[in-house]
Scaffold this motif. Structure first.
Motif, PDB file in Angstrom:
ATOM      1  N   SER A 191       0.916  -1.109  -0.210  1.00 17.82           N
ATOM      2  CA  SER A 191       0.019   0.227  -0.077  1.00 17.82           C
ATOM      3  C   SER A 191       0.881   1.304  -0.191  1.00 17.82           C
ATOM      4  CB  SER A 191      -1.069   0.045   1.024  1.00 17.82           C
ATOM      5  OG  SER A 191      -0.075   0.334   2.416  1.00 17.82           O
ATOM      6  N   CYS A 192       0.215   2.296  -0.326  1.00 21.14           N
ATOM      7  CA  CYS A 192       0.916   3.739  -0.155  1.00 21.14           C
ATOM      8  C   CYS A 192       1.241   3.887   1.324  1.00 21.14           C
ATOM      9  CB  CYS A 192       0.157   4.715  -0.857  1.00 21.14           C
ATOM     10  SG  CYS A 192       1.055   6.274  -0.589  1.00 21.14           S
ATOM     11  N   THR A 193       0.346   3.556   2.329  1.00 26.33           N
ATOM     12  CA  THR A 193       0.376   3.605   3.567  1.00 26.33           C
ATOM     13  C   THR A 193       1.989   2.941   4.026  1.00 26.33           C
ATOM     14  OG1 THR A 193      -1.692   3.778   4.025  1.00 26.33           O
ATOM     15  CG2 THR A 193      -0.278   3.391   6.062  1.00 26.33           C
ATOM     16  N   PHE A 216      -4.735  12.738   3.412  1.00 26.31           N
ATOM     17  CA  PHE A 216      -5.099  11.335   3.849  1.00 26.31           C
ATOM     18  C   PHE A 216      -4.477  11.026   5.135  1.00 26.31           C
ATOM     19  CE2 PHE A 216      -5.470   6.611   4.146  1.00 26.31           C
ATOM     20  CZ  PHE A 216      -6.618   6.517   4.017  1.00 26.31           C
ATOM     21  N   VAL A 266       2.139  16.374  -0.743  1.00 20.53           N
ATOM     22  CA  VAL A 266       0.792  15.816  -1.413  1.00 20.53           C
ATOM     23  C   VAL A 266       0.561  16.285  -2.585  1.00 20.53           C
ATOM     24  CG1 VAL A 266      -1.284  14.691  -0.841  1.00 20.53           C
ATOM     25  CG2 VAL A 266       0.265  14.942   1.011  1.00 20.53           C
ATOM     26  N   ASP A 270       4.085  12.065  -1.130  1.00 19.16           N
ATOM     27  CA  ASP A 270       3.134  11.560  -1.066  1.00 19.16           C
ATOM     28  C   ASP A 270       2.321  11.496  -2.439  1.00 19.16           C
ATOM     29  OD1 ASP A 270       0.479  10.193  -0.729  1.00 19.16           O
ATOM     30  OD2 ASP A 270       0.435  10.736   1.169  1.00 19.16           O
ATOM     31  N   ALA A 304       0.440   9.281  -3.918  1.00 16.14           N
ATOM     32  CA  ALA A 304      -0.473   8.369  -3.873  1.00 16.14           C
ATOM     33  C   ALA A 304      -1.501   8.350  -4.897  1.00 16.14           C
ATOM     34  CB  ALA A 304      -1.460   8.253  -2.635  1.00 16.14           C
ATOM     35  N   GLN A 305      -2.008   9.774  -5.181  1.00 16.34           N
ATOM     36  CA  GLN A 305      -2.712  10.208  -6.361  1.00 16.34           C
ATOM     37  C   GLN A 305      -2.164  10.719  -7.680  1.00 16.34           C
ATOM     38  OE1 GLN A 305      -5.359  13.166  -4.807  1.00 16.34           O
ATOM     39  NE2 GLN A 305      -5.702  12.220  -2.695  1.00 16.34           N
ATOM     40  N   SER A 360       0.248   4.762  -4.698  1.00 17.10           N
ATOM     41  CA  SER A 360      -0.946   3.976  -4.145  1.00 17.10           C
ATOM     42  C   SER A 360      -1.618   3.300  -5.229  1.00 17.10           C
ATOM     43  CB  SER A 360      -1.877   4.713  -3.305  1.00 17.10           C
ATOM     44  OG  SER A 360      -3.009   3.718  -3.215  1.00 17.10           O
ATOM     45  N   LYS A 363      -7.877   4.554  -6.711  1.00 16.63           N
ATOM     46  CA  LYS A 363      -6.762   5.576  -7.536  1.00 16.63           C
ATOM     47  C   LYS A 363      -6.956   5.128  -9.157  1.00 16.63           C
ATOM     48  CE  LYS A 363      -4.867   7.204  -3.663  1.00 16.63           C
ATOM     49  NZ  LYS A 363      -5.751   6.703  -2.617  1.00 16.63           N
ATOM     50  N   GLY A 407      -2.327  -1.872  -2.952  1.00 19.23           N
ATOM     51  CA  GLY A 407      -1.106  -1.941  -3.454  1.00 19.23           C
ATOM     52  C   GLY A 407      -0.330  -0.615  -3.418  1.00 19.23           C
TER      53      GLY A 407
HETATM   54  C1  LIG Z   1      -4.864   6.759  -1.125  1.00 18.46           C
HETATM   55  C2  LIG Z   1      -3.894   7.897  -0.521  1.00 18.46           C
HETATM   56  C3  LIG Z   1      -3.219   7.248   0.541  1.00 18.46           C
HETATM   57  C4  LIG Z   1      -3.159   5.778   0.804  1.00 18.46           C
HETATM   58  O1  LIG Z   1      -2.820   5.028   0.084  1.00 18.46           O
HETATM   59  P1  LIG Z   1      -3.183   3.329   0.504  1.00 18.46           P
HETATM   60  O2  LIG Z   1      -2.308   2.655  -0.720  1.00 18.46           O
HETATM   61  O3  LIG Z   1      -4.559   3.173   0.654  1.00 18.46           O
HETATM   62  O4  LIG Z   1      -2.308   2.836   1.621  1.00 18.46           O
HETATM   63  C5  LIG Z   1      -2.203   8.040   1.081  1.00 18.46           C
HETATM   64  N1  LIG Z   1      -2.050   9.189   0.701  1.00 18.46           N
HETATM   65  C6  LIG Z   1      -2.800  10.000  -0.245  1.00 18.46           C
HETATM   66  C7  LIG Z   1      -2.776  11.526  -0.407  1.00 18.46           C
HETATM   67  C8  LIG Z   1      -3.875   9.123  -0.855  1.00 18.46           C
HETATM   68  O5  LIG Z   1      -4.809   9.591  -1.420  1.00 18.46           O
END
Ligand SMILES: *Cc1c(COP(=O)(O)O)cnc(C)c1O
Length: 393
Positions: A54-56, A81, A126, A152, A154-155, A176, A181, A188
């Motif tokens: 995961s991104c986490t 997030f 972010v 970050d 993720a997006q 992420s 996403k 993932g």
């Molecule tokens: C979705 C998201 C995460 C978490 O991603 P996961 O893969 O669900 O852990 C973290 N930061 C941001 C900005 C996100 O949009």
């Protein structure tokens, strides 16, 4: 009911899962995990990409790689997030929240320097909605104060800033592939390592704190426990699905671009008349069109709109409850005044945006908005107030 998001098959995902089973290796770092990493390294110009669950998980690895310890401060937005902050808090770090820009809703780079103290260790930016932060300015500040930069992203997978992929600019980048996403495999993520000094330790942290990767490469004759790590390797089943998506990346982006522009076109008249504000993408950014949002003139209009859309069978959502006003945010960071964050989060609505959203459903969403928003603005906003409120931002 039109859903907000729906997982989708873009091409050969299921075939690749079957192939992974046939290859006889479903744990991590097999054929498909390697192919996904290689594809992203090459396409995004990243020295080392490690797939994660995961991104986490990627953010948690990044916090450890930045050597965050008790009392260390990490500058970040509050409009994000929870994982952005929790990854650092788990290491004893303290989030220092900085307000966002009114145009992109990304961290306001002009406020970062004033937030730096002797305890600041890193900046975690972010890229909201897949639109880049002002990375040139942010990297210059970080270099000036010897701070690590974590993106970050993720997006922001397959989004670009001045010709560079998001996730490839800071010391570390986090992707992420969660089903909400752009490119998905259920759950993932990936850690992008742009600072070569961090690669070897990242491999160890990801593999339970062992030097097993070096063992596999024949660099040591047995592997053992050498650092504190965890289980941050995804299964081949997820990687196989993901590879089916990554090789269709362009087609997925093209579809999202069309959806994005349909919304822009359809809602333009509402923006021109000052009743909504649409997303902004700066000149030097190439977006992956991760999400489409509207800013309404007031929280009352936003809340009423969410209700009305539900009644019309359209699932629209607000976004983050700012972290600085959350119970854990208050506990670990303390309250601060972040006026733009509070304001944007109270006035924002996200619209359905996914690969399989049909033109017909999108048409319906636009028609409903064009009908309802003027009614709500008329009923809930004072005369002359709407245009004023929106033009100030
Ligand atoms: C979705 C998201 C995460 C978490 O991603 P996961 O893969 O669900 O852990 C973290 N930061 C941001 C900005 C996100 O949009």
């Amino acid at each position: 009911m039109i859903p907000f998001n729906k997982p989708f098959i873009a091409g050969r995902e299921l075939y690749y899962i079957a192939q992974a089973v046939t290859l006889g290796n479903l744990s991590g770092d097999g054929h498909f995990t390697k192919r996904c990493a290689a594809l992203m390294q090459e396409r995004f110009g990243i020295p080392k990409v490690l797939l994660t669950p995961s991104c986490t998980a990627s953010l948690e690895m990044a916090a450890q790689l930045c050597d965050i310890g008790p009392g260390d401060e990490v500058i970040m937005p509050s409009y994000t997030f929870v994982s952005t902050a929790s990854a650092f808090v788990r290491m004893g770090g303290r989030p220092v929240f900085v307000d966002i820009r009114p145009d992109t809703l990304n961290i306001d780079e002009t406020l970062i320097e004033a937030a730096i103290t002797a305890r600041t260790k890193a900046i975690c930016v972010v890229h909201y909605a897949g639109v880049a932060c002002e990375m040139d300015r942010i990297m210059a500040i970080a270099r000036g104060y010897n701070l690590k930069v974590v993106e970050d992203a993720a997006q922001g997978v397959n989004s670009w800033y001045n010709g560079r992929a998001l996730g490839s600019i800071g010391d570390l980048g986090c992707y992420s592939f969660h089903e909400t996403k752009n490119y998905i495999c259920g759950e993932g993520g990936a850690l992008c390592i742009n600072n070569p000094e961090l690669i070897q330790r990242a491999e160890i942290i990801r593999d339970k704190g062992t030097n097993r990767q070096r063992f596999f490469r024949g660099e040591v004759d047995k592997y053992t426990w050498v650092d504190v790590g965890s289980s941050y390797v995804p299964s081949e089943i997820c990687s196989a699905f993901l590879y089916g998506q990554l090789e269709e990346m362009d087609r997925i982006s093209d579809r999202r671009r069309v959806l994005y522009h349909n919304y822009r076109q359809g809602l333009r008249s509402l923006e021109v008349s000052g009743q909504i504000r649409l997303p902004r993408i700066p000149e030097d950014c190439q977006s992956n069109y991760h999400l489409f949002y509207l800013l309404l003139p007031s929280p009352a209009v936003r809340d009423a709109l969410l209700q009305r859309l539900k009644a019309e069978e359209v699932t629209a959502l607000f976004h983050y409850v700012p972290l600085h006003s959350s119970p854990c945010g208050l506990q670990f960071a303390g309250a601060e005044a972040l006026p733009v964050t509070d304001d944007a989060s109270a006035r924002l609505v996200r619209l359905p945006m996914f690969f399989d959203l049909s033109e017909q459903d999108q048409r319906k969403i636009v028609d409903v908005l064009v009908r309802i928003v003027p009614e709500l603005c008329r009923d809930l906003v004072g005369v002359g107030e709407t245009a004023l409120v929106l033009s100030q931002r």
